[in-house]
Design a protein around this motif. Structure first.
Motif, short mmCIF file in Angstrom:
data_model
loop_
_atom_site.label_atom_id
_atom_site.label_comp_id
_atom_site.label_asym_id
_atom_site.label_seq_id
_atom_site.Cartn_x
_atom_site.Cartn_y
_atom_site.Cartn_z
N ASN A 30 -6.40 -8.09 -8.49
CA ASN A 30 -6.47 -6.90 -9.30
C ASN A 30 -6.78 -7.50 -10.72
O ASN A 30 -6.00 -8.03 -11.33
CB ASN A 30 -5.41 -5.92 -9.24
N HIS A 99 -8.88 -2.33 -12.84
CA HIS A 99 -9.00 -2.12 -11.42
C HIS A 99 -7.75 -2.28 -10.74
O HIS A 99 -7.27 -3.76 -10.67
CB HIS A 99 -10.28 -3.17 -10.84
N HIS A 101 -5.53 -1.70 -6.64
CA HIS A 101 -5.34 -0.95 -5.51
C HIS A 101 -3.99 -0.12 -5.38
O HIS A 101 -3.24 -0.24 -4.52
CB HIS A 101 -5.47 -2.20 -4.30
N HIS A 164 -11.13 0.52 -0.59
CA HIS A 164 -11.08 -0.81 -1.23
C HIS A 164 -9.96 -0.24 -2.52
O HIS A 164 -8.90 -0.64 -2.41
CB HIS A 164 -12.12 -1.07 -2.09
ZN LIG Z 1 -10.29 -4.96 -5.70
#
Ligand SMILES: [Zn+2]
Length: 242
Positions: A30, A99, A101, A164
């Motif tokens: 990430n 970004h 998760h 994702h």
């Molecule tokens: Zn990712």
């Protein structure tokens, strides 16, 4: 300019440290990035393999549009480069790109037809402000995946990446981090509400629109939030700003 870049580094490092505290990180994957030029062709990003909880302002890399490291020691992760470089150049108002998760938002991205429902005050902040990408095509190891995600995001601040995770874009680190925080809170509330098995109580469209507007016009919310987080870090783990 120099002072501006120093502050940019400190802000981005603070976002990493606080995201780690919130459990938004995943191993050493990430990525967070911050554009340094108007056209987004040059940006700050963490060196590959660094845990969010150990990122320092001075070690953030300056990377160009071809993935070359212009400042700093270490390599840039290839998936990070493809996603962040494409969005910084394709959506120049997306100065800061986060970004993750993070657990609840990612859970929602993994539900068939999963959408952030207008059921909580926090969720209404994002009313009409989320793009959804349903075409997961494996890890972003080629530049066409970055271009596809960039097109999917468009002018929205939030992109749910099906199967994702999520990508959030903002005009500053403070703005993007505040969105990231409230997005995860809204998703947590929705997943908990769904887990009750009882019907979701959706707010009427007009109320949702009004509440979203109130969120966006609320004075200095993101800045106050982020300034306070940095004050806590200054006390408890000041090496983030080194
Ligand atoms: Zn990712």
């Amino acid at each position: 300019m120099h002072e501006h870049v120093t502050q940019a580094r400190i802000d981005l490092a603070a976002a990493f440290r606080w995201a780690a505290r919130l459990g938004f990180h995943e191993a050493v994957a990430n990525h967070f990035s911050l554009a340094l030029t108007e056209d987004g062709s040059r940006f700050l990003i963490q060196p590959r393999g660094r845990h969010f909880s150990r990122v320092r302002a001075s070690e953030l890399l300056v990377v160009d549009a071809d993935g070359r490291v212009l400042e700093g020691a270490g390599a840039v992760d290839p998936t990070a480069f493809h996603i962040h470089s494409a969005i910084h150049r394709g959506v120049p108002q997306a100065r800061c790109i986060l970004h993750t998760h993070m657990p609840y938002a990612t859970a929602l991205a993994c539900i068939e037809g999963g959408r952030l429902e207008p059921i909580s005050q926090n969720a209404l902040r994002f009313h009409g402000r989320i793009a959804y990408d349903e075409d997961f095509a494996g890890m972003a190891l080629a530049s066409d995946e970055g271009a596809r995600l960039c097109a999917a995001l468009g002018d929205k601040p939030v992109l749910f990446m099906g199967n994702h995770g999520v990508t959030v874009a903002g005009a500053s680190v403070a703005a993007a981090f505040d969105e990231l925080y409230f997005l995860e809170k809204a998703c947590e509330t929705q997943i908990l509400a769904m887990s009750s098995g009882r019907p979701l109580k959706r707010v009427p469209h007009a109320i949702a629109e009004k509440t979203c507007k109130q969120w966006l016009e609320y004075p200095d919310l993101a800045q106050l939030h982020f300034t306070e987080l940095k004050r806590i870090l200054d006390q408890e783990e000041p090496d983030y700003a080194d």
